[in-house]
Design an enzyme around this catalytic site. Structure first.
Site, PDB file in Angstrom:
ATOM      1  N   TYR A 159       0.869  -1.179   0.000  1.00 18.47           N
ATOM      2  CA  TYR A 159       0.000   0.000   0.000  1.00 18.47           C
ATOM      3  C   TYR A 159       0.907   1.230   0.000  1.00 18.47           C
ATOM      4  O   TYR A 159       1.823   1.330   0.815  1.00 18.47           O
ATOM      5  CB  TYR A 159      -0.900   0.021   1.244  1.00 18.47           C
ATOM      6  CG  TYR A 159      -1.684   1.309   1.349  1.00 18.47           C
ATOM      7  CD1 TYR A 159      -2.857   1.488   0.631  1.00 18.47           C
ATOM      8  CD2 TYR A 159      -1.225   2.368   2.128  1.00 18.47           C
ATOM      9  CE1 TYR A 159      -3.550   2.685   0.683  1.00 18.47           C
ATOM     10  CE2 TYR A 159      -1.915   3.574   2.185  1.00 18.47           C
ATOM     11  CZ  TYR A 159      -3.069   3.723   1.465  1.00 18.47           C
ATOM     12  OH  TYR A 159      -3.753   4.910   1.507  1.00 18.47           O
ATOM     13  N   ASP A 253       9.511   2.845   0.669  1.00 21.26           N
ATOM     14  CA  ASP A 253       8.442   3.664   1.232  1.00 21.26           C
ATOM     15  C   ASP A 253       8.428   3.406   2.735  1.00 21.26           C
ATOM     16  O   ASP A 253       7.886   2.407   3.220  1.00 21.26           O
ATOM     17  CB  ASP A 253       7.111   3.276   0.569  1.00 21.26           C
ATOM     18  CG  ASP A 253       5.942   4.061   1.133  1.00 21.26           C
ATOM     19  OD1 ASP A 253       6.123   4.748   2.156  1.00 21.26           O
ATOM     20  OD2 ASP A 253       4.839   3.961   0.567  1.00 21.26           O
TER      21      ASP A 253
END
Ligand SMILES: Cc1ncc(COP(=O)(O)O)c(C=O)c1O
Length: 434
Positions: A159, A253
């Site tokens: 995600y 990320d």
């Protein structure tokens, strides 16, 4: 209550404060079916690891406001820094102007991050930081004369945010963005190379497609909103090797994992892997103000360093480098320096492991896992998500399951007794069946 509210708002608002009743019909809430959802709780204030509701109830917070409030709420050191900055200068545009809180923060992040990750581009949310990382990666190649590298490799269970560029990197099956297929550019969403076999599959894939690929994007060590799945540092080492072999940029990320959540200051640090670009947000300001950063290694920045104006990075959010947010982030970094945050994470980790262990024996529990200050109970299925959330509130804790996952990501400053109340509530409520 107006007629429109009667039609369009959930039941149970009649006891809510006046401001709630008057405003609710004008707000559109995240990830919520507005027609059927239970009304969100009215919050009066926060303190430490407590959320104080408008009706006087006090909840122990197990989520730290989507993983941001790592020092607990209302930390006096951050508050004082923000108040000082507010008096001096809340915000000034970052184009053509510059200020101390942003440059101090950029320098401190460069020192903290591994290797030569030392060029910081500020923005205001995690999704935007990911968009910027994607633009940086694609333009890195274009500035070097290669125009065909417009795709990314990302991973199942991943995600990366809710804006369209970031959505396209999320797992299209389990993620929440399946609805937007057709709008989103298609990237390559693969299995994480968890073992030699899947590493070989990735390698074969890259042999065929590397020339179209700008970079590999991964949430290092812990995939958050895609289901709270963990992997080990070997996965990241394999990705670094693959990126090097096929000359791709490796993007971590760390919006969830950064600032201590997995046990070290950054996941890349404990894995001993230096990515080419890293994204940060969430706990960057200790959960006080929106701020994000996309940090590039020197070789990435050098591809933009040119006499050609077209080689510049054409991005510049209006609130970029917001002085209040940068002051909060600097104060948050002070706290990491001055207080034993990583030792607290280690203690939380142990307590989560022992406190959640009884869940293993409950019917309907598929898995219990802990990494750093993340404790996860995964269920076989989730029949009544809203009901489960309400049960936790009735127990005096704020725990917000999603999908089939019930998890804790408390503030690192949480007292052992409060953490025990959170884990005890998990065992009790899940024992009743989800
Ligand atoms: C790993 C990761 N990347 C990106 C994002 C998006 O951040 P934001 O919600 O600030 O846009 C999130 C948010 O949960 C995240 O966990």
């Amino acid at each position: 209550m107006t007629a429109a509210m009667n039609d369009n708002t959930p039941k149970g608002l009649s006891t809510a404060p006046g401001w709630y009743q008057a405003g609710f019909e004008h707000v559109w809430l995240p990830y919520a079916q507005m027609k059927t959802m239970r009304p969100p709780l009215a919050v009066a204030r926060t303190q430490g690891c407590r959320i104080v509701l408008a009706d006087g109830r006090e909840l122990i917070d197990g989520i730290a406001s989507w993983w941001t409030a790592c020092h607990g709420y209302n930390h006096p050191h951050i508050r004082a820094a923000v108040e000082r900055q507010l008096a001096a200068m809340p915000h000034v545009m970052f184009g053509g102007l510059m200020h101390e809180p942003a440059l101090t923060l950029a320098r401190r992040l460069a020192v903290l991050l591994s290797g030569d990750l030392d060029r910081v581009f500020f923005s205001e949310s995690g999704s935007v930081a990911v968009e910027i990382a994607m633009k940086m990666a694609v333009q890195y190649w274009r500035n070097r004369g290669l125009r065909g590298r417009n795709k990314f490799v990302a991973f199942k269970g991943g995600y990366h945010g809710d804006t369209t560029g970031a959505m396209a990197l999320c797992d299209p099956e389990v993620g929440m963005h399946a609805m937007f297929q057709g709008l989103l550019p298609e990237h390559f969403i693969l299995d994480l190379p968890r073992d030699e076999a899947s590493a070989a599959t990735l390698e074969k894939f890259l042999q065929r497609h590397a020339e179209q690929i700008a970079g590999i994007v991964v949430e290092p060590l812990a995939q958050g909103a895609g289901g709270m799945h963990f992997h080990d540092a070997d996965v990241l080492r394999r990705l670094r090797q693959a990126a090097d072999r096929f000359e791709l940029l490796l993007i971590f990320d760390e919006i969830f994992t950064g600032f201590g959540r997995t046990g070290s200051m950054f996941a890349c640090e404990s894995a001993g892997v230096v990515p080419d670009i890293v994204t940060l947000s969430k706990a960057l300001t200790g959960g006080t103000l929106p701020l994000a950063a996309t940090v590039a290694r020197r070789k990435v920045f050098e591809a933009f360093w040119s006499d050609d104006p077209k080689h510049a990075l054409m991005h510049g959010p209006t609130y970029m480098g917001n002085a209040l947010a940068c002051a909060a982030a600097n104060a948050s970094l002070d706290l990491f320096e001055q207080e034993p945050r990583l030792a607290q994470v280690a203690a939380i980790s142990q307590q989560l492991a022992s406190g959640l262990a009884p869940c293993r024996h409950l019917p309907g529990v598929r898995d219990v896992r802990v990494k750093g200050a993340i404790g996860v109970v995964e269920l076989d299925r989730m029949d009544d998500l809203e009901g489960l959330r309400a049960r936790f509130i009735a127990e005096g804790v704020f725990i917000r399951p999603f999908g089939k996952v019930v998890y804790l990501t408390p503030a690192f400053t949480i007292a052992a007794e409060d953490l025990a109340r959170l884990t005890t509530a998990m065992v009790k409520v899940l024992g009743e069946g989800a």
